[in-house]
Design a protein around this motif. Structure first.
Motif, PDB file in Angstrom:
ATOM      1  N   PRO A   1     -32.200 -17.543  -1.675  1.00 39.17           N
ATOM      2  CA  PRO A   1     -33.653 -17.727  -1.516  1.00 39.17           C
ATOM      3  C   PRO A   1     -34.443 -16.935  -2.555  1.00 39.17           C
ATOM      4  CG  PRO A   1     -32.603 -17.334   0.610  1.00 39.17           C
ATOM      5  CD  PRO A   1     -31.549 -17.083  -0.434  1.00 39.17           C
ATOM      6  N   GLY A   2     -35.516 -17.538  -3.038  1.00 39.21           N
ATOM      7  CA  GLY A   2     -36.380 -16.871  -3.986  1.00 39.21           C
ATOM      8  C   GLY A   2     -35.837 -16.794  -5.395  1.00 39.21           C
ATOM      9  N   TRP A   3     -34.865 -17.638  -5.701  1.00 41.89           N
ATOM     10  CA  TRP A   3     -34.235 -17.580  -7.025  1.00 41.89           C
ATOM     11  C   TRP A   3     -35.231 -17.847  -8.147  1.00 41.89           C
ATOM     12  CZ3 TRP A   3     -34.073 -21.723 -10.406  1.00 41.89           C
ATOM     13  CH2 TRP A   3     -34.394 -22.984  -9.880  1.00 41.89           C
ATOM     14  N   GLN A   4     -36.227 -18.700  -7.877  1.00 42.32           N
ATOM     15  CA  GLN A   4     -37.184 -19.022  -8.935  1.00 42.32           C
ATOM     16  C   GLN A   4     -37.999 -17.794  -9.351  1.00 42.32           C
ATOM     17  OE1 GLN A   4     -37.194 -19.965  -5.769  1.00 42.32           O
ATOM     18  NE2 GLN A   4     -39.096 -21.013  -5.179  1.00 42.32           N
ATOM     19  N   GLN A   5     -38.203 -16.873  -8.421  1.00 42.20           N
ATOM     20  CA  GLN A   5     -38.921 -15.649  -8.760  1.00 42.20           C
ATOM     21  C   GLN A   5     -38.096 -14.794  -9.717  1.00 42.20           C
ATOM     22  OE1 GLN A   5     -42.093 -14.984  -8.044  1.00 42.20           O
ATOM     23  NE2 GLN A   5     -41.872 -13.187  -9.373  1.00 42.20           N
ATOM     24  N   ARG A   6     -36.778 -14.813  -9.557  1.00 47.03           N
ATOM     25  CA  ARG A   6     -35.913 -14.064 -10.477  1.00 47.03           C
ATOM     26  C   ARG A   6     -35.949 -14.671 -11.876  1.00 47.03           C
ATOM     27  NH1 ARG A   6     -33.326 -13.378  -5.614  1.00 47.03           N
ATOM     28  NH2 ARG A   6     -32.056 -15.261  -5.737  1.00 47.03           N
ATOM     29  N   VAL A   7     -36.128 -15.978 -11.943  1.00 49.22           N
ATOM     30  CA  VAL A   7     -36.287 -16.634 -13.247  1.00 49.22           C
ATOM     31  C   VAL A   7     -37.568 -16.143 -13.909  1.00 49.22           C
ATOM     32  CG1 VAL A   7     -36.636 -18.829 -14.446  1.00 49.22           C
ATOM     33  CG2 VAL A   7     -34.978 -18.694 -12.563  1.00 49.22           C
ATOM     34  N   ILE A   8     -38.648 -16.108 -13.142  1.00 44.40           N
ATOM     35  CA  ILE A   8     -39.937 -15.656 -13.678  1.00 44.40           C
ATOM     36  C   ILE A   8     -39.837 -14.208 -14.162  1.00 44.40           C
ATOM     37  CG2 ILE A   8     -42.344 -15.141 -13.060  1.00 44.40           C
ATOM     38  CD1 ILE A   8     -42.188 -17.570 -11.137  1.00 44.40           C
ATOM     39  N   GLU A   9     -39.166 -13.370 -13.373  1.00 47.86           N
ATOM     40  CA  GLU A   9     -39.006 -11.963 -13.766  1.00 47.86           C
ATOM     41  C   GLU A   9     -38.217 -11.843 -15.067  1.00 47.86           C
ATOM     42  OE1 GLU A   9     -37.110 -10.322 -10.358  1.00 47.86           O
ATOM     43  OE2 GLU A   9     -38.935 -10.385  -9.107  1.00 47.86           O
ATOM     44  N   ALA A  10     -37.214 -12.702 -15.248  1.00 47.76           N
ATOM     45  CA  ALA A  10     -36.386 -12.644 -16.461  1.00 47.76           C
ATOM     46  C   ALA A  10     -37.191 -12.965 -17.713  1.00 47.76           C
ATOM     47  CB  ALA A  10     -35.208 -13.602 -16.337  1.00 47.76           C
ATOM     48  N   THR A  11     -38.280 -13.734 -17.554  1.00 45.05           N
ATOM     49  CA  THR A  11     -39.104 -14.103 -18.709  1.00 45.05           C
ATOM     50  C   THR A  11     -40.250 -13.124 -18.934  1.00 45.05           C
ATOM     51  OG1 THR A  11     -40.600 -15.513 -17.418  1.00 45.05           O
ATOM     52  CG2 THR A  11     -38.586 -16.537 -18.262  1.00 45.05           C
ATOM     53  N   GLY A  12     -40.228 -12.022 -18.212  1.00 41.46           N
ATOM     54  CA  GLY A  12     -41.310 -11.045 -18.365  1.00 41.46           C
ATOM     55  C   GLY A  12     -42.504 -11.318 -17.485  1.00 41.46           C
ATOM     56  N   GLY A  13     -42.323 -12.210 -16.496  1.00 45.07           N
ATOM     57  CA  GLY A  13     -43.374 -12.480 -15.525  1.00 45.07           C
ATOM     58  C   GLY A  13     -44.215 -13.703 -15.801  1.00 45.07           C
ATOM     59  N   THR A  14     -43.984 -14.391 -16.905  1.00 43.14           N
ATOM     60  CA  THR A  14     -44.817 -15.552 -17.240  1.00 43.14           C
ATOM     61  C   THR A  14     -44.234 -16.873 -16.743  1.00 43.14           C
ATOM     62  OG1 THR A  14     -43.724 -15.781 -19.387  1.00 43.14           O
ATOM     63  CG2 THR A  14     -45.716 -14.432 -19.296  1.00 43.14           C
ATOM     64  N   GLY A  15     -42.918 -16.959 -16.646  1.00 43.91           N
ATOM     65  CA  GLY A  15     -42.266 -18.232 -16.329  1.00 43.91           C
ATOM     66  C   GLY A  15     -41.726 -18.888 -17.584  1.00 43.91           C
ATOM     67  N   VAL A  16     -40.899 -19.907 -17.402  1.00 44.63           N
ATOM     68  CA  VAL A  16     -40.269 -20.557 -18.550  1.00 44.63           C
ATOM     69  C   VAL A  16     -41.226 -21.550 -19.203  1.00 44.63           C
ATOM     70  CG1 VAL A  16     -37.927 -20.303 -17.639  1.00 44.63           C
ATOM     71  CG2 VAL A  16     -39.232 -22.373 -17.092  1.00 44.63           C
ATOM     72  N   ASP A  17     -41.014 -21.781 -20.481  1.00 44.72           N
ATOM     73  CA  ASP A  17     -41.813 -22.767 -21.207  1.00 44.72           C
ATOM     74  C   ASP A  17     -41.416 -24.187 -20.837  1.00 44.72           C
ATOM     75  OD1 ASP A  17     -43.237 -20.942 -23.255  1.00 44.72           O
ATOM     76  OD2 ASP A  17     -41.129 -20.366 -23.428  1.00 44.72           O
ATOM     77  N   LEU A  18     -40.136 -24.352 -20.510  1.00 43.00           N
ATOM     78  CA  LEU A  18     -39.585 -25.685 -20.255  1.00 43.00           C
ATOM     79  C   LEU A  18     -38.481 -25.567 -19.218  1.00 43.00           C
ATOM     80  CD1 LEU A  18     -38.949 -28.711 -20.958  1.00 43.00           C
ATOM     81  CD2 LEU A  18     -37.569 -27.836 -22.862  1.00 43.00           C
ATOM     82  N   ALA A  19     -38.492 -26.470 -18.243  1.00 45.80           N
ATOM     83  CA  ALA A  19     -37.424 -26.507 -17.243  1.00 45.80           C
ATOM     84  C   ALA A  19     -36.785 -27.883 -17.234  1.00 45.80           C
ATOM     85  CB  ALA A  19     -37.964 -26.180 -15.854  1.00 45.80           C
ATOM     86  N   TYR A  20     -35.458 -27.900 -17.257  1.00 41.73           N
ATOM     87  CA  TYR A  20     -34.684 -29.125 -17.078  1.00 41.73           C
ATOM     88  C   TYR A  20     -34.101 -29.108 -15.675  1.00 41.73           C
ATOM     89  CZ  TYR A  20     -34.768 -30.037 -22.126  1.00 41.73           C
ATOM     90  OH  TYR A  20     -35.162 -30.302 -23.408  1.00 41.73           O
ATOM     91  N   ASP A  21     -34.512 -30.065 -14.860  1.00 43.54           N
ATOM     92  CA  ASP A  21     -34.062 -30.123 -13.477  1.00 43.54           C
ATOM     93  C   ASP A  21     -32.952 -31.156 -13.323  1.00 43.54           C
ATOM     94  OD1 ASP A  21     -33.773 -30.331 -10.688  1.00 43.54           O
ATOM     95  OD2 ASP A  21     -35.384 -31.835 -10.619  1.00 43.54           O
TER      96      ASP A  21
END
Length: 322
Positions: free
Chosen positions: A194-214
């Motif tokens: 749970p909450g994995w997407q928040q860990r992605v955001i944290e990995a980018t310095g808090g901004t989120g990814v530029d591009l996501a492939y789902d």
């Protein structure tokens, strides 16, 4: 010859081995003696009766969309020099010892590339390259690849890294995350937590990814969308979670995120497919792209291949070796 047949829509148990007549090449066609057949998640959905509006199949039918092997015979209008060539080819009924394919849509496999590696590119090699072109990946961008250990996802990770992106790979479990790391991912995240997407955001310095492939779809795809920064891009193409991610258009507009359903454009034309397959094979031959083959099965065990895909236990590609 031996071939797998679907006698009725249903579970993996409806895949049975049958003795059928050898196929004959018509004008412009070749008969390929199959060495390796591609198995994709879509095959499992079609077998269960999904997608009739897009794929009008009626049992009994032969599953599979092709693979790699040697040309055994040719039809009228085809150069006899095709006989004996090692080719990668698309065609109906690929789960079989022999398959008919259009010569114009068959691609010669470079010297040194095994049939299994070639077959692993048949669908996912085309998909991955189209996804990279659609996403217009820029050097230095943060790119999230969800379902990063799948057949297409594992190729997207490599292609995005080659393009200069910083890649966050999301997958389920340590084994799949280890594979993504081996393929070049900068960051790996377990999306079963749970909450994995928040860990992605944290990995980018808090901004989120530029591009996501789902490549997962469903709720996992919607979670991947949440990891995209304002003004970013989101491309969905996966149905492994039961359907494509349905992103609320209002939410996308509020965040100025461009949402693209990669499947809406339909299948690419034969010439484009041939060009993309040729490029993917060239990359494998020169060592810049590595298909990940996680599981192989004999023809008679096609049902087991489908079961493993449904259970999400397979890492990378699944193939039938014939």
């Amino acid at each position: 010859m031996r071939a797998i047949r679907v006698g009725e829509f249903g579970g993996p148990e409806v895949l049975t081995v049958a003795e059928v007549a050898d196929p004959v090449a018509g004008p412009g066609q070749v008969v390929v003696g199959m060495a390796a057949a591609d198995v994709i998640y879509l095959d499992t959905l079609l077998r269960a009766g999904w997608g009739g509006d897009y794929f009008p199949l009626e049992p009994p039918y032969g599953p599979g969309g092709g693979g790699a092997g040697r040309v055994l015979s040719v039809g009228d209008g085809v150069d006899p020099g095709w006989v004996g060539r090692h080719v990668l080819a698309r065609g109906a009924g690929g789960y079989a010892e022999r398959m008919v394919a259009e010569a114009a849509e068959s691609v010669e496999v470079p010297e040194g590339v095994a049939s299994a590696d070639a077959a692993a590119l048949l669908h996912d090699g085309v998909t991955a390259q189209m996804l990279l072109a659609t996403g217009e990946v820029q050097r230095g961008e943060w790119v999230l690849v969800a379902a990063a250990a799948g057949g297409a996802g594992s190729l997207v990770v490599q292609l995005a890294k080659e393009a200069g992106a910083r890649v966050v790979a999301a997958a389920r479990g340590e084994r799949k995350l280890a594979l993504a790391k081996e393929l070049g991912a900068d960051v790996t995240v377990d999306y079963s937590k749970p909450g994995w997407q928040q860990r992605v955001i944290e990995a980018t310095g808090g901004t989120g990814v530029d591009l996501a492939y789902d490549g997962a779809g469903g709720q996992l795809g919607r979670d991947a969308f949440d990891a995209v920064r304002r003004g970013g891009r989101f491309i969905t193409y996966g149905t492994a979670s039961g359907g494509l991610a349905d992103i609320d258009p209002d939410r996308a507009e509020q965040r100025n995120v461009t949402v693209t359903n990669a499947l809406e454009a339909g299948s690419p034309g034969a010439e484009q497919v041939r060009a993309l397959l040729g490029e993917a094979l060239r990359r494998v031959a020169d060592g810049t792209l590595t298909p990940t083959i996680g599981a192989t099965y004999p023809l008679a065990e096609a049902a087991r291949a489908h079961e493993a895909l449904a259970e999400r236990t397979t890492v990378g590609k699944s193939l039938l070796l014939i």
